[in-house]
Design a protein around this motif. Sequence first.
Motif, PDB file in Angstrom:
ATOM      1  N   VAL A  34      53.543 -11.774 191.420  1.00 25.99           N
ATOM      2  CA  VAL A  34      54.942 -11.610 191.027  1.00 25.99           C
ATOM      3  C   VAL A  34      55.159 -10.371 190.138  1.00 25.99           C
ATOM      4  CG1 VAL A  34      56.784 -12.630 189.640  1.00 25.99           C
ATOM      5  CG2 VAL A  34      55.675 -13.969 191.399  1.00 25.99           C
ATOM      6  N   PRO A  35      54.278 -10.127 189.135  1.00 20.68           N
ATOM      7  CA  PRO A  35      54.502  -8.936 188.308  1.00 20.68           C
ATOM      8  C   PRO A  35      54.564  -7.649 189.113  1.00 20.68           C
ATOM      9  CG  PRO A  35      52.895 -10.358 187.273  1.00 20.68           C
ATOM     10  CD  PRO A  35      53.178 -10.949 188.612  1.00 20.68           C
ATOM     11  N   ILE A  67      55.614  -7.281 192.212  1.00 23.38           N
ATOM     12  CA  ILE A  67      56.934  -7.222 192.838  1.00 23.38           C
ATOM     13  C   ILE A  67      57.993  -6.898 191.790  1.00 23.38           C
ATOM     14  CG2 ILE A  67      58.683  -8.594 194.031  1.00 23.38           C
ATOM     15  CD1 ILE A  67      56.450 -10.124 195.361  1.00 23.38           C
ATOM     16  N   ALA A  68      57.847  -7.516 190.615  1.00 21.29           N
ATOM     17  CA  ALA A  68      58.842  -7.315 189.572  1.00 21.29           C
ATOM     18  C   ALA A  68      58.885  -5.864 189.121  1.00 21.29           C
ATOM     19  CB  ALA A  68      58.534  -8.222 188.383  1.00 21.29           C
ATOM     20  N   ARG A  69      57.704  -5.270 188.934  1.00 21.84           N
ATOM     21  CA  ARG A  69      57.691  -3.880 188.496  1.00 21.84           C
ATOM     22  C   ARG A  69      58.325  -2.982 189.531  1.00 21.84           C
ATOM     23  NH1 ARG A  69      53.182  -4.817 185.624  1.00 21.84           N
ATOM     24  NH2 ARG A  69      51.797  -4.503 187.395  1.00 21.84           N
ATOM     25  N   ALA A  80      60.565  -3.875 191.539  1.00 20.53           N
ATOM     26  CA  ALA A  80      61.997  -4.157 191.506  1.00 20.53           C
ATOM     27  C   ALA A  80      62.678  -3.316 190.437  1.00 20.53           C
ATOM     28  CB  ALA A  80      62.235  -5.648 191.250  1.00 20.53           C
ATOM     29  N   GLY A  81      62.044  -3.192 189.270  1.00 18.05           N
ATOM     30  CA  GLY A  81      62.615  -2.385 188.203  1.00 18.05           C
ATOM     31  C   GLY A  81      62.723  -0.922 188.599  1.00 18.05           C
ATOM     32  N   ALA A  82      61.649  -0.408 189.184  1.00 17.97           N
ATOM     33  CA  ALA A  82      61.646   0.990 189.610  1.00 17.97           C
ATOM     34  C   ALA A  82      62.719   1.223 190.667  1.00 17.97           C
ATOM     35  CB  ALA A  82      60.271   1.356 190.153  1.00 17.97           C
ATOM     36  N   PHE A 114      65.433  -0.324 191.024  1.00 17.28           N
ATOM     37  CA  PHE A 114      66.744  -0.363 190.403  1.00 17.28           C
ATOM     38  C   PHE A 114      67.126   1.018 189.866  1.00 17.28           C
ATOM     39  CE2 PHE A 114      69.687  -1.269 186.995  1.00 17.28           C
ATOM     40  CZ  PHE A 114      70.498  -2.212 187.593  1.00 17.28           C
ATOM     41  N   LEU A 150      75.895  -1.885 191.804  1.00 17.65           N
ATOM     42  CA  LEU A 150      74.458  -1.769 192.008  1.00 17.65           C
ATOM     43  C   LEU A 150      73.774  -3.101 191.717  1.00 17.65           C
ATOM     44  CD1 LEU A 150      71.910  -0.192 192.568  1.00 17.65           C
ATOM     45  CD2 LEU A 150      71.815   0.368 190.161  1.00 17.65           C
ATOM     46  N   PHE A 162      71.585  -5.159 194.141  1.00 18.36           N
ATOM     47  CA  PHE A 162      70.221  -5.423 193.719  1.00 18.36           C
ATOM     48  C   PHE A 162      69.901  -6.919 193.810  1.00 18.36           C
ATOM     49  CE2 PHE A 162      66.996  -5.763 190.333  1.00 18.36           C
ATOM     50  CZ  PHE A 162      66.082  -4.908 190.882  1.00 18.36           C
ATOM     51  N   VAL A 188      67.023  -8.505 196.029  1.00 23.66           N
ATOM     52  CA  VAL A 188      65.882  -9.287 195.554  1.00 23.66           C
ATOM     53  C   VAL A 188      65.951 -10.737 196.044  1.00 23.66           C
ATOM     54  CG1 VAL A 188      65.150  -7.929 193.589  1.00 23.66           C
ATOM     55  CG2 VAL A 188      66.974  -9.588 193.311  1.00 23.66           C
ATOM     56  N   LEU A 212      59.682 -14.157 185.317  1.00 25.69           N
ATOM     57  CA  LEU A 212      58.782 -12.994 185.292  1.00 25.69           C
ATOM     58  C   LEU A 212      59.474 -11.768 185.862  1.00 25.69           C
ATOM     59  CD1 LEU A 212      55.398 -14.606 186.375  1.00 25.69           C
ATOM     60  CD2 LEU A 212      55.954 -13.568 184.168  1.00 25.69           C
ATOM     61  N   ILE A 213      60.120 -11.952 187.017  1.00 22.33           N
ATOM     62  CA  ILE A 213      60.750 -10.804 187.661  1.00 22.33           C
ATOM     63  C   ILE A 213      61.881 -10.264 186.798  1.00 22.33           C
ATOM     64  CG2 ILE A 213      62.180 -10.113 189.623  1.00 22.33           C
ATOM     65  CD1 ILE A 213      60.365 -11.563 191.430  1.00 22.33           C
ATOM     66  N   VAL A 233      60.373  -8.378 183.750  1.00 19.54           N
ATOM     67  CA  VAL A 233      59.792  -7.073 184.046  1.00 19.54           C
ATOM     68  C   VAL A 233      60.875  -6.096 184.501  1.00 19.54           C
ATOM     69  CG1 VAL A 233      58.078  -5.843 185.389  1.00 19.54           C
ATOM     70  CG2 VAL A 233      57.603  -8.146 184.592  1.00 19.54           C
ATOM     71  N   ALA A 234      61.826  -6.575 185.305  1.00 14.71           N
ATOM     72  CA  ALA A 234      62.879  -5.676 185.775  1.00 14.71           C
ATOM     73  C   ALA A 234      63.712  -5.174 184.596  1.00 14.71           C
ATOM     74  CB  ALA A 234      63.773  -6.393 186.788  1.00 14.71           C
ATOM     75  N   THR A 236      61.670  -2.730 182.525  1.00 19.37           N
ATOM     76  CA  THR A 236      61.519  -1.429 183.182  1.00 19.37           C
ATOM     77  C   THR A 236      62.770  -0.596 183.005  1.00 19.37           C
ATOM     78  OG1 THR A 236      60.261  -2.603 184.856  1.00 19.37           O
ATOM     79  CG2 THR A 236      60.783  -0.317 185.310  1.00 19.37           C
ATOM     80  N   VAL A 237      63.921  -1.196 183.261  1.00 15.58           N
ATOM     81  CA  VAL A 237      65.174  -0.461 183.114  1.00 15.58           C
ATOM     82  C   VAL A 237      65.351  -0.056 181.658  1.00 15.58           C
ATOM     83  CG1 VAL A 237      67.670  -0.531 183.412  1.00 15.58           C
ATOM     84  CG2 VAL A 237      66.204  -1.666 185.060  1.00 15.58           C
TER      85      VAL A 237
END
Lengths: 253, 348, 245
Positions: free
Chosen positions: A187-188, A190-192, A194-196, A198, B45, B49, B53, B192-193, B196-197, B200-201
Amino acid sequence: MGAGHAHGRLYRAGDSIVHRLPPQCKLVAVVAFTLVVVATDRERFPAFAGYAALLIVVAAVAGIRPPFILRRMTVELPFVLFAVALPFLSPGPRVEVLGVWLSVDGLLAGWNILAKATLGVVASILLAATTEPRILLLGAARLRLPQLMVQIAMFMLRYADVIVEEMRRMKVARESRAFAARNLKQVPVIARSAGALFIRSYERGERVHLAMLSRGYTGTFPVIDDISASRWQWGIAGTLPLTALAILAGSLL
Amino acid sequence: MHVPDGFFTVPVSVSAAAVAVAGVTVCLRGARKELDDRTAPMAGLVAAFVFAVQMLNFPVAVGTSGHLLGGALAAILVGPYTGVLCIAVVLLVQALFFADGGLTALGVNIGLLGIVTVLVGYGVFRLVTRFAPRSRAAIGIGSFTAALISVPVSALVFTLLYAVGGTSSIEIGTVATAMVGVHTLIGIGEGLITMVAVSTVLAVRPDLVYGARALARPLLLRRADGSPIPADAERAEPRRRTRPVLIGGVVITLLLAGVVGFYASSSPDGLERVAADTGFDTQAKPHDLADSPLGDYGVKGVENERISVGLAGVIGVTITLLAGGGVAWAARRRTEHRRRAGRSAADA
Amino acid sequence: MNALRVSGLAYAYPDGTQALFGVDLSLERGERVALLGPNGAGKTTLVLHLNGILTPGAGQVHVGGLEVGPARLREIRRRVGLVFQDPDDQLFMPTVREDVAFGPANLGLRGSELERRVKVALAKVGMAHAADRPPHHLSFGQRRRVAVATVLAMEPEILVLDEPSSNLDPASRRELSEILKNLDVTVLMVTHDLPYALEICERSLILSGGVVVADGPTPEILADGELLTRHRLELPYGFAVPGAQ
C-alpha cells in the motif's frame, strides 16, 4: 470498477436520433425511467421484461452493440455477487431449486436487486454512450445543477484524462521493476505514487487555469452554441419513461 | 460500496436524496469561503483524483479487495465543504457516465460516501491536529486516523440504512459484521494511502493542503537594501471555528459506533447462525483475535450482548482517537522542545 | 493618475516561502517598461498580483486608480491583460478564433461585436489568416502571437507579458517586437532578455530578492555593469549598449 476508465471509451460517436437529442432531455428521460423501474414491485416479472425490451429498442436505434454494453456492465459485479448470495443467506421458508434448498425471500430479494440494478446500469450506459461528457454536463447545467458543481465536474473531466494517462505510465514503470499489488505491505508504494500523481497532474492544469482566469473566466464557460430543446425533442425523449409507466400500469391491471 | 438502483426501498432512497440535497446546499454555501481562484481547479483535481484512486483496488483479505472512498482525503486537501462537493461530483459522474452506483441511489451514495466520510474524517483530522497545529508529522497522523475511522463509520451508516430500508431480509447482524469487518481493513489501507498522499503533497506544494493552512508564517518586509522593516505587531493567528465541526464529528462517530453496534447485535448470532444453517461454518476458522477483549466485536463480561457490542464500537473508536491524539501530542512536544532549544542557543 | 501603482506589496505562499518583500513601482499611461530580474526574484509572483490572481499579504495594487480586490476582479481583468510565458498554457480552445473569443465572451460580448474584437485582435498580430486553424498546428512564434491576440481582444489598458521573447527564433522575435512597439497600450514586460528590453522599453526596473532595487531609463540601467552583476543579470557576449561609454 475495472481498469480503463478513460472516457474516450464511453462515448460512441454516431448520428442516430438518440445521439441528436439535447442532453437535458436524455438525462430527464433516464432518471424518470429508472424511477419507474425502482418503484416497480419485485414480483411483476412481465413488467421487467418490458423494461428490458425498451432498452433493447433504444440500443438498437442508437446503434450501440451488445458486446459494448456487456463489457461496461461489469461495474455492477460486486452487487451481483451479493444478490447471488442472498438466496443462500436469507432466513425464512425454503424451496428446492436444482437440488439446493434456497430461501424464497432471498431469491426474490436477489432478483429484485439484480433486475433493478441491471436496468439502471444499462440505461446509464446508453446515456453515456450517446452523449459526449462535456455536453452531458451542459445538459445538467441547464437542469439547474449548481454552477460550482458543474465547474468542478468540468475540471474533473479535464484532469481525468491526464491522471489516467499518468497512472498508466507510472504503473508500467512500477511493474517493469517487478512490482505487483499483492498485499497490504505494498500500500505505501501505491500511496506514494498517488501523491506524486497528484502533484504532476495539478501543475499541468494550474497554469492553464491561471491563464483562463486572466481572461475573465469566472467559472462558467461562455456558451456560444445553444443547446435548447424543442417540444418535439422532449416528446421523443419522453417516450422512454412514458412507455415504461404504461408497462407498469399494464402489469397492475 | 456504490449502491445500485433497487438496493434500498423507495422511502429510504427518497429520504437519503433529501438529506443529500440539503447537505450539498449547505456545502455550496460553505465552499464559497474555502475556494478562491487558485483553489477552484484544486476541487476539480481532487474529484478526478478521488475518482482515479477509487479505481486502485487493493487487496484487504483473501479474495476480497476494496478501494478508497476518498472523503477524508478530499476534506483535508480542499476543506470539508468543498470536499463533500467533490465526492458528490465524483458520484454523479460515476452514475451518469460509468453506470457505477444507481441514479436513484445517488442520494444514498452521496450521504454515505460523501457527507459521512467527510464529516467524520475532517472532525477526526481537526481533533488530532489540534494538539500539534504546527508540524507536518501531526498532519500525517491526523490524515491517517481520519481516513481510518471514516471508512468503517460509513459502513456502519450503510448498515443503519439497511436496517431501516434494505430490500432483502438478511439479518442486520450479518450485514453489520461483514460490512464493518471488511471496511475496517479497507480503512487501514485508506488511512495509509491518505497519509502518504497528503504528506507527499505537503512536502512539495504545502500551499495546496487546506488542512495545513495553520502552518503559514507571518510576513516580513524589507527595504531595497535588504534590511528588514520591523512589523507593526505579530499578527494574531486567525482562530478558526473548528469546535462545532470537531465535536460534531466525534459525537456522530461515537454515537454511530455505539448505536449501530447495539442494533447490529439484535440478532447476536447473525452470520454464525446463517452460516450454520447453510453449512458454511465448516469452512470458517476461528479468528486468532477472537479471544482478545474486543474479539468478535463484543466486550467480555458484559452480559447484555447488544450493549456489549455497542460498547465495543465506542471503545474501538475512542482508542483510535486517543492513539492518534497521543502520537500527535508527543510530536508537538518534540517540536516545541526543539524550538525552545533553538531559541536558547540563539540567545547564547 | 498612474496607469499602474504598486505600493508596499508583500506576499508569502501559504507554505511560508516569502516571494515579495515590499514592492513599490508605478507606470504612467502609455509607458513601456521592462521588469528585469534573475530567476526566483519574484517576477511571476508580482505579475500574478497585477490582475488579482494572488491577493497581497500586505500593500496594494492600483490599476487606473482602482484598487485590485475581490469585488472588482472582472473590471481589473478587463483592464490588465496577462500574456503567459508558455503559449500552450494560454491556448486551449479547438480553434484560434474560439480562443481569441474566449476573453471577450467572458466579458459578456456576443454576436457582431465579439466577431469584430476577434478580427481586430488577430489583425494586430498579423494572424488573421489562421482564425480557423487549431492552435497546436501553428509554429511556436505564431502561437505566441495568437496568445497576445487573445489578450488584446479584451482591449486592455495595460499589457503584461511574461518572458515574451523566450524560445523565439530571430525572425519571430523581430515580428513580435514590431507588434509590441505599434500597440497603443501601457506595456509591462517581464524578462531577462536585456537587448529585447532595450529595444522595446524606454524604462526598466530591476526586481531582486523580492524588492525593486533599480528604476531608470533602460540604457542607463544596462550601462551599469556593476549593478547588473550584483543582481545576476548579464548582457549577451559582445553586446554593447548604444550610446553608453
